[in-house]
Design an enzyme around this catalytic site. Structure first.
Site, PDB file in Angstrom:
ATOM      1  N   LYS A  10       0.090   1.247   8.711  1.00  0.00           N
ATOM      2  CA  LYS A  10      -0.002   1.959   7.421  1.00  0.00           C
ATOM      3  C   LYS A  10      -1.395   2.682   6.966  1.00  0.00           C
ATOM      4  O   LYS A  10      -2.295   1.910   7.471  1.00  0.00           O
ATOM      5  CB  LYS A  10       0.293   0.601   6.303  1.00  0.00           C
ATOM      6  CG  LYS A  10      -0.029   1.195   4.764  1.00  0.00           C
ATOM      7  CD  LYS A  10      -0.858   0.130   4.087  1.00  0.00           C
ATOM      8  CE  LYS A  10      -2.336   0.271   4.613  1.00  0.00           C
ATOM      9  NZ  LYS A  10      -3.324  -0.503   3.796  1.00  0.00           N
ATOM     10  N   PRO A  94      -5.112  -3.418  15.745  1.00  0.00           N
ATOM     11  CA  PRO A  94      -6.026  -4.505  15.625  1.00  0.00           C
ATOM     12  C   PRO A  94      -5.987  -5.412  14.458  1.00  0.00           C
ATOM     13  O   PRO A  94      -5.371  -4.756  13.314  1.00  0.00           O
ATOM     14  CB  PRO A  94      -7.266  -3.390  15.416  1.00  0.00           C
ATOM     15  CG  PRO A  94      -6.729  -2.009  15.259  1.00  0.00           C
ATOM     16  CD  PRO A  94      -5.547  -2.212  16.000  1.00  0.00           C
ATOM     17  N   VAL A  95      -6.501  -6.264  14.570  1.00  0.00           N
ATOM     18  CA  VAL A  95      -6.502  -7.386  13.240  1.00  0.00           C
ATOM     19  C   VAL A  95      -7.547  -7.043  11.971  1.00  0.00           C
ATOM     20  O   VAL A  95      -8.804  -6.661  12.356  1.00  0.00           O
ATOM     21  CB  VAL A  95      -6.594  -8.832  13.748  1.00  0.00           C
ATOM     22  CG1 VAL A  95      -6.446  -9.771  12.372  1.00  0.00           C
ATOM     23  CG2 VAL A  95      -5.373  -9.165  14.657  1.00  0.00           C
ATOM     24  N   GLY A  98      -7.534  -2.708   8.186  1.00  0.00           N
ATOM     25  CA  GLY A  98      -7.318  -1.614   7.165  1.00  0.00           C
ATOM     26  C   GLY A  98      -6.000  -0.883   7.417  1.00  0.00           C
ATOM     27  O   GLY A  98      -5.823   0.229   6.528  1.00  0.00           O
ATOM     28  N   GLY A 100      -2.909  -2.242   7.674  1.00  0.00           N
ATOM     29  CA  GLY A 100      -1.872  -3.023   7.127  1.00  0.00           C
ATOM     30  C   GLY A 100      -1.051  -3.722   8.177  1.00  0.00           C
ATOM     31  O   GLY A 100       0.204  -3.900   8.089  1.00  0.00           O
ATOM     32  N   GLY A 101      -1.564  -3.940   9.696  1.00  0.00           N
ATOM     33  CA  GLY A 101      -1.005  -4.743  10.653  1.00  0.00           C
ATOM     34  C   GLY A 101      -0.038  -5.977  10.309  1.00  0.00           C
ATOM     35  O   GLY A 101       1.011  -6.230  10.272  1.00  0.00           O
ATOM     36  N   GLY A 102      -0.843  -6.939   9.429  1.00  0.00           N
ATOM     37  CA  GLY A 102       0.046  -8.217   8.989  1.00  0.00           C
ATOM     38  C   GLY A 102       1.035  -7.778   8.068  1.00  0.00           C
ATOM     39  O   GLY A 102       1.985  -8.527   8.048  1.00  0.00           O
ATOM     40  N   ALA A 104       2.769  -4.953   7.452  1.00  0.00           N
ATOM     41  CA  ALA A 104       3.743  -4.313   8.376  1.00  0.00           C
ATOM     42  C   ALA A 104       4.710  -5.124   9.122  1.00  0.00           C
ATOM     43  O   ALA A 104       5.836  -5.099   9.253  1.00  0.00           O
ATOM     44  CB  ALA A 104       3.391  -3.128   9.272  1.00  0.00           C
ATOM     45  N   ASP A 133       0.262  -5.056   0.033  1.00  0.00           N
ATOM     46  CA  ASP A 133       0.893  -3.817   0.948  1.00  0.00           C
ATOM     47  C   ASP A 133       2.029  -4.188   1.471  1.00  0.00           C
ATOM     48  O   ASP A 133       2.867  -3.221   2.013  1.00  0.00           O
ATOM     49  CB  ASP A 133      -0.355  -3.735   2.026  1.00  0.00           C
ATOM     50  CG  ASP A 133      -1.412  -2.958   1.885  1.00  0.00           C
ATOM     51  OD1 ASP A 133      -1.357  -2.178   0.708  1.00  0.00           O
ATOM     52  OD2 ASP A 133      -2.464  -3.040   2.701  1.00  0.00           O
TER      53      ASP A 133
END
Length: 282
Positions: A10, A94-95, A98, A100-102, A104, A133
């Site tokens: 994101k 990457p964790v 910024g 939105g990995g988690g 998403a 998000d």
């Protein structure tokens, strides 16, 4: 039956912080898009529905340091769906970066389990409770996001554009960035968004907006300035900015060859950084 869902990165093209509620939540006005790079969530159902028996295995190049237990957003999303499943998260983003990995991953988990089980997605309040998000990631299309993440209006058709994403390998705390904000009552985006007919027009419009979290993030993690400068210096980069609360920055490019060349150049110059080029998904 096993199935897989893509969890795209994101990107906040701009992020205006426009207020703060009495409960401490900040009000946002942001243009959110998605990139053709991300994580993958796969899984199978594990017998009758029963909360609390979902298992999670985390694999992939960015799996280190990400727990498959406890309060992981994927497990929370699975619990919100109320089904038992065996889930594998293939982590490429990457964790705490910024993009939105988690969020998403949580959204992809809900889509996956809805597809496998035939159950409806949780209601809007339950989705928002997972994180600001998560609603926009669940919708999965370019949107103007307002409020604390609950307001979503689809964007007009966007032009074809390519992104280069770069992260210097530092994890940024979103709460710390918000605490460092100089002010929370900034101007929102224009009420009416223009129809943007090319990559240059999109970049010019985005340049006129802001990411209000970028100044405090630069103060806390000055390396973000190096990342943004590295993107801006690449031939064909129309503009560069930090996404979300950082530390990932993005550059906009009008064609895929320029984006690919820029990503290669940055990887060569900064081998310790995470760098990816991808189309903007429309």
């Amino acid at each position: 039956m096993k199935a897989t869902e893509f969890a795209p990165a994101k990107i906040n093209l701009c992020l205006h912080v426009t207020g703060r509620r009495a409960d401490g939540y900040h009000l946002l006005d942001s243009l959110v898009v998605f990139a053709g790079v991300g994580d993958r969530v796969s899984g199978t159902l594990e017998g009758p529905p029963s909360q609390g028996v979902t298992s999670l295995e985390v694999t992939g190049p960015m799996a280190a340091g990400l727990s498959g237990e406890g309060d992981n957003l994927v497990l929370r999303a699975a619990r919100a769906m109320g089904v038992s499943a065996r889930i594998v998260l293939e982590k490429h983003l990457p964790v705490s970066s910024g993009i939105g990995g988690g969020s998403a991953d949580a959204a992809a988990t809900m889509r996956l389990l809805a597809r496998l089980s035939g159950r409806a997605l949780p209601d809007a309040a339950a989705v928002l409770a997972l994180g600001a998000d998560v609603p926009v990631c669940l919708a999965g299309r370019p949107a103007r996001m307002t409020g604390i993440g609950e307001g979503l209006v689809p964007l007009p058709p966007l032009p074809e554009v390519w992104l280069v994403l770069a992260n210097p390998g530092v994890a940024v705390s979103t709460p710390a960035i918000f605490r460092a904000l100089a002010r929370a009552d900034n101007a929102p985006l224009p009420r009416d968004l223009p129809r943007l007919r090319g990559a240059a027009e999109l970049a010019a419009f985005v340049m006129m907006q802001r990411n209000d979290l970028e100044p405090p993030a630069l103060t806390l993690e000055p390396v973000i300035g190096r990342v943004k400068a590295a993107l801006s210096a690449q031939p064909g980069c129309l503009m560069a900015r930090m996404s979300g609360s950082g530390a990932t920055c993005f550059g906009l490019f009008a064609d895929p060859l320029a984006a690919s060349a820029a990503a290669r150049a940055i990887r060569t110059a900064e081998p310790g950084w995470w760098v990816a080029d991808a189309p903007l998904l429309t």
